[in-house]
Structures are given as structure tokens and as C-alpha cells.
Scaffold this active site. Structure first.
Site, PDB file in Angstrom:
ATOM      1  N   ARG A  97      82.802  58.307  82.725  1.00  0.00           N
ATOM      2  CA  ARG A  97      82.529  57.914  81.628  1.00  0.00           C
ATOM      3  C   ARG A  97      83.486  57.491  80.657  1.00  0.00           C
ATOM      4  O   ARG A  97      84.391  58.097  80.099  1.00  0.00           O
ATOM      5  CB  ARG A  97      81.685  59.187  80.799  1.00  0.00           C
ATOM      6  N   ARG A 141      76.246  53.452  80.837  1.00  0.00           N
ATOM      7  CA  ARG A 141      77.092  54.691  81.203  1.00  0.00           C
ATOM      8  C   ARG A 141      77.028  55.169  82.665  1.00  0.00           C
ATOM      9  O   ARG A 141      75.891  55.006  83.269  1.00  0.00           O
ATOM     10  CB  ARG A 141      76.741  55.647  80.268  1.00  0.00           C
ATOM     11  N   ASP A 159      75.551  60.546  81.789  1.00  0.00           N
ATOM     12  CA  ASP A 159      75.194  61.025  80.454  1.00  0.00           C
ATOM     13  C   ASP A 159      74.542  62.561  80.744  1.00  0.00           C
ATOM     14  O   ASP A 159      73.639  62.516  81.319  1.00  0.00           O
ATOM     15  CB  ASP A 159      74.115  60.179  79.643  1.00  0.00           C
ATOM     16  N   ASP A 197      72.968  65.436  78.467  1.00  0.00           N
ATOM     17  CA  ASP A 197      72.582  65.639  77.205  1.00  0.00           C
ATOM     18  C   ASP A 197      72.013  67.092  77.124  1.00  0.00           C
ATOM     19  O   ASP A 197      71.140  67.339  77.848  1.00  0.00           O
ATOM     20  CB  ASP A 197      71.288  64.753  76.759  1.00  0.00           C
TER      21      ASP A 197
HETATM   22  N1  ROI Z   1      67.587  54.407  78.420  1.00  0.00           N
HETATM   23  C1  ROI Z   1      66.836  55.189  79.447  1.00  0.00           C
HETATM   24  N2  ROI Z   1      65.900  54.786  80.087  1.00  0.00           N
HETATM   25  N3  ROI Z   1      67.479  56.247  79.880  1.00  0.00           N
HETATM   26  C2  ROI Z   1      68.596  56.726  79.597  1.00  0.00           C
HETATM   27  O1  ROI Z   1      69.256  57.727  80.094  1.00  0.00           O
HETATM   28  C3  ROI Z   1      69.154  56.391  78.265  1.00  0.00           C
HETATM   29  N4  ROI Z   1      70.235  56.722  77.619  1.00  0.00           N
HETATM   30  C4  ROI Z   1      70.603  56.140  76.555  1.00  0.00           C
HETATM   31  C5  ROI Z   1      70.185  54.853  75.979  1.00  0.00           C
HETATM   32  C6  ROI Z   1      71.261  54.155  76.025  1.00  0.00           C
HETATM   33  C7  ROI Z   1      69.457  55.352  74.615  1.00  0.00           C
HETATM   34  N5  ROI Z   1      69.035  54.642  76.694  1.00  0.00           N
HETATM   35  C8  ROI Z   1      68.551  55.014  77.682  1.00  0.00           C
HETATM   36  O2  ROI Z   1      71.724  56.813  75.982  1.00  0.00           O
END
Ligand code: ROI
Length: 166
Positions: free
Chosen positions: A88, A98, A101, A103
Site C-alpha cells: 500500500r 489501493r 485497505d 478499516d
Molecule cells: N469504493 C469501493 N467501492 N470500495 C472501497 O473499498 C473503497 N474504498 C475507498 C474509497 C476510495 C472511498 N472508495 C471505495 O477508500
């Protein structure tokens, strides 16, 4: 000796670069061996249109549940280290593509609002790519602290742009 109660935490996974499906599957394997934690459950994988800038590939998303004795900041350290392992790059582009991610969506019924960490994740209730996979593995009556009950949050959500993968 002191002991720490285990807490249930929910983690959102997302990727839209370098074989996103594989990135998410590998990350789930890595959560299986996360220290001081145990992977309880994970949702199906979902394919979703990007939220935010549209000039980027579709995402693969999933949500996992863990039981952990890590505190939220230790857990965040581990998740960020895993993101690094997946290459990343935080290049400052907000909402850009990315490789991975991770979260931290929910940590028990905690509400945390510090510069480094906000729980519940502030955007989670607006995002189908979080709430749909979450609804597969969490009780519909679950209260998202400060936000409402999962079932009604899902009802309020705009449809579309997301597909559950086999
Ligand atoms: N959009 C989708 N569909 N899935 C994601 O995991 C995701 N993650 C993000 C942003 C760029 C907001 N958009 C995303 O961080």
C-alpha cells in the site's frame, strides 16, 4: 497478572489494484494468524463500483469479524502493517486506488474519536460495500454506536453498484 477481556471487532477489507480478489483473500488468511486474535467469521466477497473518484478500477470488498485482546490502537498498528506488506502506497491522493485497505469499523461497543482513529468508522453507514457484507455476518439488530440499528441503516442505503461474488 492482569487479563484483558476479548472484544469483538469488525474489519472492512477493500482492494482495487494488483489482483484485488487475491489481495482480499490473502489478507483474510493473514487475519487468521493475527496475534492475540481469532478470526470468527468473514463475509462473501463483493464487487463494487468505486465510491469517490470514478477513474479507478472496481473494488473487491469483504468484512471480517475477529475476537481480540489487542487494544484498538494495537489492532490498528497490525492492520496498517498488513497494508504495508501488500504494498500500500499512501501517496496523499484522497480516495485513490489501493492494493489493500483494512478499516477498523467497530471495536466492541466503543466510540473513539481521536485524530488517528475514529470508531465507528465515520463513513461506514453510508457505504453499501461495508453494510452489505457486514449484514451477512452480524445480527440485523446490532446497534452501531451513535449511528443506529444495522437493519434500518441498510434500509436507508441507496441501492446499486455492488454485486456479491460466488
Ligand atoms: N469504493 C469501493 N467501492 N470500495 C472501497 O473499498 C473503497 N474504498 C475507498 C474509497 C476510495 C472511498 N472508495 C471505495 O477508500
Amino acid at each position: 497478572m492482569s487479563s484483558v477481556d476479548a472484544v469483538t471487532a469488525y474489519i472492512g477489507l477493500g482492494s482495487n489494484l494488483e489482483d484485488p480478489r487475491q489481495q482480499v483473500q490473502t489478507a483474510l488468511q493473514e487475519l487468521l494468524v493475527l496475534s492475540s486474535s481469532c478470526l470468527l467469521n468473514c463475509s462473501s466477497l463483493y464487487k463494487s463500483r468505486p465510491v469517490g473518484p470514478q477513474h479507478q478500477p472496481d473494488y473487491i470488498n469483504a468484512v471480517a469479524t475477529i475476537l481480540t485482546t489487542l487494544d484498538p490502537y494495537q489492532l490498528l498498528d497490525h492492520l496498517q502493517a498488513l497494508e504495508q506488506v501488500h504494498g500500500r502506497v499512501r501517496d496523499g491522493e484522497r480516495w485513490g486506488p489501493r492494493t489493500l485497505d483494512l478499516d477498523l469499523l467497530l471495536y466492541g461497543d466503543s466510540m473513539i474519536n481521536t485524530p488517528r482513529l475514529q470508531i465507528p468508522h465515520p463513513e461506514m453507514v453510508n457505504r453499501a460495500f461495508v453494510l452489505l457484507p457486514l449484514s451477512e455476518i452480524a445480527p440485523m439488530e446490532m446497534e452501531i454506536p451513535g449511528k443506529g440499528v444495522l437493519k434500518s441503516l441498510l434500509e436507508d442505503l441507496a441501492e446499486g453498484g455492488i454485486e456479491r461474488l460466488e
